[in-house]
Design a protein around this motif. Structure first.
Motif, PDB file in Angstrom:
ATOM      1  N   VAL A 227       0.819  -1.212   0.000  1.00  0.00           N
ATOM      2  CA  VAL A 227       0.000   0.000   0.000  1.00  0.00           C
ATOM      3  C   VAL A 227       0.857   1.268   0.000  1.00  0.00           C
ATOM      4  CG1 VAL A 227      -1.781   1.297   1.243  1.00  0.00           C
ATOM      5  CG2 VAL A 227      -1.889  -1.208   1.165  1.00  0.00           C
ATOM      6  N   LEU A 228       1.752   1.400   0.999  1.00  0.00           N
ATOM      7  CA  LEU A 228       2.482   2.660   1.141  1.00  0.00           C
ATOM      8  C   LEU A 228       3.483   2.890   0.015  1.00  0.00           C
ATOM      9  CD1 LEU A 228       3.117   2.777   5.005  1.00  0.00           C
ATOM     10  CD2 LEU A 228       1.319   3.872   3.655  1.00  0.00           C
ATOM     11  N   PRO A 230       3.567   1.671  -3.116  1.00  0.00           N
ATOM     12  CA  PRO A 230       2.915   2.057  -4.386  1.00  0.00           C
ATOM     13  C   PRO A 230       2.361   3.481  -4.382  1.00  0.00           C
ATOM     14  CG  PRO A 230       2.290  -0.173  -3.786  1.00  0.00           C
ATOM     15  CD  PRO A 230       3.055   0.382  -2.615  1.00  0.00           C
ATOM     16  N   LEU A 231       1.956   3.984  -3.219  1.00  0.00           N
ATOM     17  CA  LEU A 231       1.495   5.371  -3.155  1.00  0.00           C
ATOM     18  C   LEU A 231       2.614   6.346  -3.486  1.00  0.00           C
ATOM     19  CD1 LEU A 231      -0.818   5.399   0.015  1.00  0.00           C
ATOM     20  CD2 LEU A 231      -1.499   5.510  -2.391  1.00  0.00           C
ATOM     21  N   TRP A 232       3.868   5.943  -3.184  1.00  0.00           N
ATOM     22  CA  TRP A 232       5.030   6.776  -3.505  1.00  0.00           C
ATOM     23  C   TRP A 232       5.637   6.412  -4.861  1.00  0.00           C
ATOM     24  CZ3 TRP A 232       7.368   5.411   1.906  1.00  0.00           C
ATOM     25  CH2 TRP A 232       6.633   6.065   2.891  1.00  0.00           C
ATOM     26  N   LYS A 233       4.889   5.654  -5.662  1.00  0.00           N
ATOM     27  CA  LYS A 233       5.358   5.219  -6.989  1.00  0.00           C
ATOM     28  C   LYS A 233       6.603   4.347  -6.896  1.00  0.00           C
ATOM     29  CE  LYS A 233       2.110   7.848  -8.653  1.00  0.00           C
ATOM     30  NZ  LYS A 233       0.838   7.256  -9.111  1.00  0.00           N
ATOM     31  N   GLU A 235       7.647   0.322  -6.211  1.00  0.00           N
ATOM     32  CA  GLU A 235       7.185  -1.054  -6.045  1.00  0.00           C
ATOM     33  C   GLU A 235       8.390  -1.991  -6.058  1.00  0.00           C
ATOM     34  OE1 GLU A 235       4.069  -2.330  -8.579  1.00  0.00           O
ATOM     35  OE2 GLU A 235       2.887  -0.493  -8.319  1.00  0.00           O
TER      36      GLU A 235
END
Length: 345
Positions: A227-228, A230-233, A235
Motif C-alpha cells: 500500500v504505502l 505504491p502510493l510513492w510510486k 514497487e
C-alpha cells in the motif's frame, strides 16, 4: 521416606531427564522440529477450543456429554482446518506454493546482482567515497548469496517433507489433547508427563508469543510493501516472497528480524536508494515497536535477557544449523523451567 524409596524416586527422575534429552536431540538430529512445534501447537489449540465448543454444545437441546463432544469437535477442527486452508491456497495460488523454493533462489540471485551493482545504484558523489576494498566485499557477499541460491535448487523435497512432518505433528498434538485418561500411571510415566508439561508451558510462553509478534510484523510489512510504497510510486520485486519471508523469519527472535531488514533493504536498493532508505526506516520503526512487545510478552514471562537469548541461539545454530536458531528459545526456556522447578536458579 525410606532410603530405597528415595533412591528409586531419584532414579526415575534421572531416567525421565535422560529420555527427554534424548528425544529432543533426536528431534534436532533427524529434522523433526516442525513436527514437534506443530504437535505442541495442536495440543494447545485443541485444549483452548474444547471448553469453548463444549459451552456452545450445552446451549443446544440434548446436551448430554457436551464436554466430550467439545473435545472431539475441537480435535476435528484442528485436524481438518490445515487441509481446508491448503486446498483453498492451492486453488488460488498453486504456482506460488509449489515453486516457493525456486522463487527464493531467484530472490537470492537478484540480491547478489544488486550487491555487485552497488556502486551503480548509489549517487556518484557517494559511490566515489567507497573504499577500493568495498568491491572485494561486494563480490564476497554476492558469492555467498549465489552459493545459498544454488542450495535452494534442491530444496523442494525438504519443503514438502517439512510440511508433512508439521501436519503429522499437528495430528498427534490434537489427538493427545483429547485422549481419555487411562489406568493409573507408573512413576516413570508420571515423571515424563511432568517433563512434557514443562515443555508445553515453555512453548506457550515463547513460540506462541513469537507467532503473534511475527504475524504483527508481517501485517505491517505487507501494508508497507503493498500500500504505502505504491502510493510513492515505488514497487519492490518479489513482494509475495518478501512477505512470506517476513513471517517465517519473524518466528526466529532477533536474528530473523535482522535477516528480514537486510533482505528487504537490498531489494529496495535494486529499485532506488530512496526506496532502500524508506524500507530501512520503516523496518526500524516496526522493530522498535516489536522491542516493546518482546519485553512485555516474552521477557516478562520467561525472565530471559537479550544477551542470554543471543548466546543460546548462536550456539544452537553452530551445532544444529538453521533449525537451532528456531529451537533455541524454546529449548532454553524449557531448560530454565526445569532448573526453576528444582530450585537451582
Amino acid at each position: 521416606m525410606p532410603p530405597n524409596t528415595a533412591h528409586n524416586a531419584r532414579g526415575v527422575q534421572i531416567a525421565s531427564y535422560l529420555l527427554m534429552a534424548a528425544a529432543l536431540l533426536l528431534v534436532m538430529e533427524r529434522g523433526l522440529l516442525p513436527g514437534l512445534l506443530c504437535a505442541c501447537l495442536g495440543f494447545l489449540v485443541t485444549r483452548w477450543l474444547a471448553p469453548r465448543l463444549a459451552r456452545l454444545r450445552r446451549k443446544l437441546p440434548g446436551s448430554k456429554g457436551a464436554s466430550r463432544a467439545g473435545q472431539i469437535a475441537a480435535a476435528t477442527l484442528v485436524i481438518l482446518a490445515p487441509l481446508l486452508l491448503m486446498a483453498l491456497a492451492l486453488s488460488h495460488s498453486r504456482s506460488y506454493i509449489v515453486s516457493a523454493p525456486a522463487q527464493y533462489r531467484e530472490l537470492l540471485d537478484f540480491m547478489a546482482r544488486t550487491v555487485l551493482e552497488l556502486r551503480l545504484k548509489l549517487p556518484p558523489d557517494i559511490a566515489t567515497q567507497l573504499p577500493e576494498g568495498a568491491a572485494d566485499i561486494q563480490r564476497s557477499i554476492a558469492s555467498y548469496l549465489a552459493a545459498k541460491s544454488g542450495a535452494l535448487a534442491t530444496a523442494g523435497r525438504a519443503w514438502l517433507g517439512g510440511l508433512l512432518h508439521a501436519y503429522v505433528g499437528l495430528l498427534i498434538g490434537a489427538l493427545a489433547a483429547v485422549r481419555q485418561p487411562g489406568l493409573a500411571r507408573r512413576p516413570l510415566a508420571q515423571a515424563l508427563s511432568q517433563r512434557i508439561r514443562l515443555l508445553g508451558e515453555a512453548f506457550r510462553q515463547i513460540v506462541a508469543a513469537q507467532f503473534w509478534i511475527a504475524a504483527f510484523n508481517t501485517a505491517l510489512t505487507a501494508l508497507f510493501l503493498l500500500v504505502l510504497l505504491p502510493l510513492w510510486k515505488l514497487e519492490l520485486p518479489y513482494t509475495p516472497a518478501l512477505i512470506t519471508l517476513t513471517f517465517l523469519a519473524g518466528l526466529i527472535p532477533i536474528v530473523g528480524n535482522l535477516l528480514c531488514n537486510v533482505v528487504i533493504t537490498i531489494v529496495g536498493l535494486s529499485v532506488s536508494p530512496m526506496a532502500a532508505l524508506a524500507c530501512l526506516g520503516f523496518l526500524v520503526l516496526i522493530h522498535k515497536a516489536e522491542y516493546v512487545i518482546n519485553a512485555k510478552v516474552v521477557g516478562r514471562r520467561t525472565h530471559m535477557g537479550v544477551w542470554e537469548l543471543l548466546a543460546v541461539m548462536f550456539t544452537a545454530e553452530a551445532v544444529f544449523g538453521p533449525a537451532g536458531l528456531v529451537a533455541a528459545p524454546l529449548m532454553y526456556a524449557y531448560l530454565k523451567k526445569e532448573l526453576q522447578a528444582t530450585h537451582l536458579v
